[in-house]
Structures are given as structure tokens and as C-alpha cells.
Design an enzyme around this catalytic site. Sequence first.
Site, PDB file in Angstrom:
ATOM      1  N   ASP A   1      50.731  65.363  65.789  1.00  0.00           N
ATOM      2  CA  ASP A   1      50.569  65.845  63.996  1.00  0.00           C
ATOM      3  C   ASP A   1      49.188  65.165  63.852  1.00  0.00           C
ATOM      4  OD1 ASP A   1      49.496  67.777  61.659  1.00  0.00           O
ATOM      5  OD2 ASP A   1      51.815  68.064  62.289  1.00  0.00           O
ATOM      6  N   ASP A   2      48.288  64.958  64.097  1.00  0.00           N
ATOM      7  CA  ASP A   2      46.948  63.896  63.266  1.00  0.00           C
ATOM      8  C   ASP A   2      46.817  62.751  63.803  1.00  0.00           C
ATOM      9  OD1 ASP A   2      46.471  66.314  61.546  1.00  0.00           O
ATOM     10  OD2 ASP A   2      47.188  64.918  59.826  1.00  0.00           O
TER      11      ASP A   2
ATOM     12  N   CYS B   1      44.512  71.701  62.364  1.00  0.00           N
ATOM     13  CA  CYS B   1      45.041  71.578  63.237  1.00  0.00           C
ATOM     14  C   CYS B   1      45.686  73.347  63.607  1.00  0.00           C
ATOM     15  CB  CYS B   1      46.895  71.494  62.114  1.00  0.00           C
ATOM     16  SG  CYS B   1      46.697  71.722  60.259  1.00  0.00           S
TER      17      CYS B   1
ATOM     18  N   HIS C   1      52.910  76.793  62.541  1.00  0.00           N
ATOM     19  CA  HIS C   1      51.368  76.837  62.545  1.00  0.00           C
ATOM     20  C   HIS C   1      50.483  77.851  62.641  1.00  0.00           C
ATOM     21  CE1 HIS C   1      49.798  74.550  59.411  1.00  0.00           C
ATOM     22  NE2 HIS C   1      48.632  74.474  59.671  1.00  0.00           N
TER      23      HIS C   1
ATOM     24  N   ASP D   1      47.536  67.290  68.253  1.00  0.00           N
ATOM     25  CA  ASP D   1      45.911  67.885  67.694  1.00  0.00           C
ATOM     26  C   ASP D   1      44.613  68.256  67.297  1.00  0.00           C
ATOM     27  OD1 ASP D   1      46.382  66.991  65.444  1.00  0.00           O
ATOM     28  OD2 ASP D   1      47.329  69.061  64.504  1.00  0.00           O
ATOM     29  N   ASN D   2      44.371  66.680  66.741  1.00  0.00           N
ATOM     30  CA  ASN D   2      43.121  66.597  65.851  1.00  0.00           C
ATOM     31  C   ASN D   2      43.125  65.070  65.233  1.00  0.00           C
ATOM     32  OD1 ASN D   2      44.197  68.508  63.891  1.00  0.00           O
ATOM     33  ND2 ASN D   2      43.850  66.459  62.896  1.00  0.00           N
TER      34      ASN D   2
END
EC number: 3.1.6.4
Length: 517
Positions: A33-34, A73, A136, A283-284
Site C-alpha cells: 500500500d503506497d 488505491c 477497498h 497499488d500506486n
Amino acid sequence: MSLKTVICVLWAVCVGQTAGSQHGPNIIIMLMDDMGWGDLGVFGEPSKETPNLDLMAAQGMLFPNFYTANPLCSPSRAALLTGRLPVRNGFYTTNAHARNAYTPQEIVGGISQDEILLPELLKKKDYVSKIIGKWHLGHRTQYLPLKHGFDEWFGSPNCHFGPYNNSVRPNIPVYNNSEMTGRYYEEFEINVKTGESNLTQIYLKEGLDFISQQAVAQRPFFLYWVPDATHSPVYASERFLGKSQRGRYGDAVMELDGSIGQILAHLVSLGIHNNTLVFFTSDNGAAVMSGPHQSGSNGPFLCGKETTFEGGMREPAIAWWPGRIPAGTVSYQLASVMDLFSTSLSVAGVLPPDDRVIDGLDLSPVLFNNSLLDRPIFYYRGNQMMAVRIGQYKVHYWTWSNSWEEFNTGINFCPGQEVPGVTTHTQEEHTMQPLIFHLGQDPGERYPISVQSEEYRDVHRQVTAVVEQHQKDLIPGMPQLNMCDLAVMNWSPPGCEQLGKCLKPPESNPWKCVWPH
């Protein structure tokens, strides 16, 4: 017992073991995540605090040119599990032009019932699927994982924002399968001040136990391991706090790296590593707007999360399958999270749906033969295609970092990286004369190729044909991220009655969600 009986028993056992070992390959997708491209030692992070991921790359295949489908996300995760661009699967908004939208608590929508997710298709080959961590794709009951093909779930439907006082906004629930088992900041503690939380260790144990159970049962499995420790507010367990040279964010990365090492070692100890495809990515891009204490590094790339510059869309990525993927290889394939959908189906022996456009490619020729497949990468922000990459060239049709209003309040998507005419604070259209960069020579997108050059004209002509075909064939899905309502927040999730954790919701008063960037 006669010799004949013993032989028959041994034969039956051997046949059973052989049959069990011949099931389709296990599939593990580890989605961080991130986490930024520049957070891994193998990509040059100077503190070299990811030894397990670096070893995973040495034993597998490294992808320097791997992309998400959206710089945020929720749309990214929807794209991974459907193999489709968010503008096709509905994970975008039409409330305003080129806006990033996701699934906060107040969102009314979620993943469409018309979309077919990866675990649903894997059931055709008797796969057991589990998600551990952040979902999410919508928190209302009809959108939860067990309604969309997963057999098991331990984790939460939303980000771990909080703590909240449960009167204006409820704390996020944590689910065990179809019912909540507590809430963040209550039963599942996160100390925002110190950054301490045991959640990564909980997610690790859930993963190890699931793998063991399926190995004993000799069933093929799909594990979607999606911890969120590197999303602000970042956290780590006590054993890792203060260990990193990079601060609290680095502590979180070190703990995730250690957990990944344990998962891979567990596959080896169970003897199933040669029949398990593991793919690691994020995710990004890193959320550089959160500052160095709460975010990571995007290496040499421009800006970060929320933007369609390289820092927002290019991700760290490693594929690992001992005995199948040649060790120590680097693939320069342009690849996408959507490819994990098609590749997983391919190795499992499942055909993709033929009634819809699938954007993901089957990377099997890349993984097993180090082939290169010709394909574009489209950079979307909400309902707008902002840019496209073909080969080494990236062509920007729109540029935007964030608005002047946000920027003037201290929200900066490109800290220390302002590039005049590129990182614009108003939405700038370049369709008639797009900005073109050679990413091999200029990965930071700082030096546009001269519009007067023959190189510019050749690239523009080639890319224009690809873009026109894409736009001609594109049929946008029904947008799922337009409406918000405080009444739909996590007031009374399934299972709250048994725990005495149900909360009274306010009256319904839906509105069009406001997405500022």
C-alpha cells in the site's frame, strides 16, 4: 496384513500424493500500500533495508517497467482483480473531470455485480481463495470479498484512518470472513503517536496458517496478501520500531520485508515452492505529499501518488517461482497490475471471460521465456486518459498535479520537483501538441522532446494511431464512485450484534461526492 494389502495401501497413498501434487500452481499476489518504486534495495534505496525482497528478485524476475492502472488505491485494486481499466469496470467518477476517486466510508457504491473477479474464475479449477488485509472495493455487504469469489477473508474494507469517536464517524471494522471481529483503534490497536501496531504480524500469521492448511489438504490456493502498514498513518510492531535509518516509514517497510521473507521460506519448508507463483508489487506510487516520515520513495521518477507522472504510476514488481522463472532475470516488459489477472488465469488453466474487454496481458511468455510483448500503457486519472507509453516514449495529453487551492494549503504532490509546464496546478490539455519524453534518457520527465524534431513527429504519428483506436473501442462502465451518504458508513457491519458493537446511523442524505484531485 498381507504383502498384497501393504502394496495396495502404499500404491493408494502414492497415487493420492501424486494427484495432490498435480493440482494447478498456487498463486500468491502480495500487494503493498503506497510503497514506492524506490523503496527497495534492489532498485537503489541507499539504506538497503529490504534483504528479503532483494533476494526474491535475485531468485526470480525483476520488472523495472511495471505500472498500476490508476494512481490511487481503490481503482488500482479493482483493475488488478478484474483485469480491466477502472474506466471500464466502473471504479471512477464523472462528478468532475480527471478526478481520483476511491472508497471512503461514506461511498455508496462498490465493485459492480457485473464484474467477474479473479477468485470467481479460479473456482473453475477448485482453487481456495483468501484475502488478508485491505479490500477497498466497497464496504457495504453486497460488495465484500466473500460476495465476489473469495472463500476467506481477514482484514478490513477500508483504510485504517482514525481514531474516530463513533458518533460522527465510526472506526473501521476488521472482518473474519463475513462478520466483523472488532474495529481499528479498539480491539485492533494502532498507536498513531508512537506508530506501534501488531497488524502486520497478525496478517503474517493469517497468511502462514492459510498456506499450511491448503498444503496439508493438497488444494490449489490463491492468496491475496494486502497489508497496509505503509499507508499513512504508517505503523510497525514494537520489534521493528526505531530500526530503520528511514524513520517510521522505513520501520514499516522492514517489517513487511521480513514478513515476505517468512512467507517464501514457509513455501520452501512445505515443499510447495516449485508449484507456487508469487508476485510482489504495490497499488500506486509513494504518497510523497505525506512527507518523509509517512511516505516512501519513488526513486528517480516525477511526483507520486494521485498523479499520472511516473512517480504515481510506476511500481516495484518481482515475480518468483523457483524452477519455472529463471533466477536473477530482469524483464524490460511494459507490464501492469491488470496482467496479474490474465497471467494467474493462464497458469491455472482457466480461460478469461470472452464477453468483455480484458486489458491485462498474459505474461507467461515473459516469465518463462523472457520474451517481450508489444503493448501500450495507458495512464488514467478518473475518466480522462492523461498519457500513454509505447516503448521508451511517454506522451502526455493532459497534465495536472493538484489545484492551486490545495497547493496553497500545503498539499504538494510533487515536493521539490516542480517542472515548469509539466507539473501544472491547473488542468492543461496538450492534445494538439502533446508533451513527449524519452523515459530511458529522461526518467524524471523533465526534458520534453522538441516538437520541431523528426523524433517527435515519428513518435507522435505512431502513438496517435494507438490512442485513436483505444478511444474508438472504449465503452466506459457505469461509474460507481459518484454518490456519498453518511448513513452507509460502517455503523452496523455484519456480526456487530454479537460483539455489542452496533452503532446508530444518521438519516440518509446522499450527495454527489466531492473529489478535489
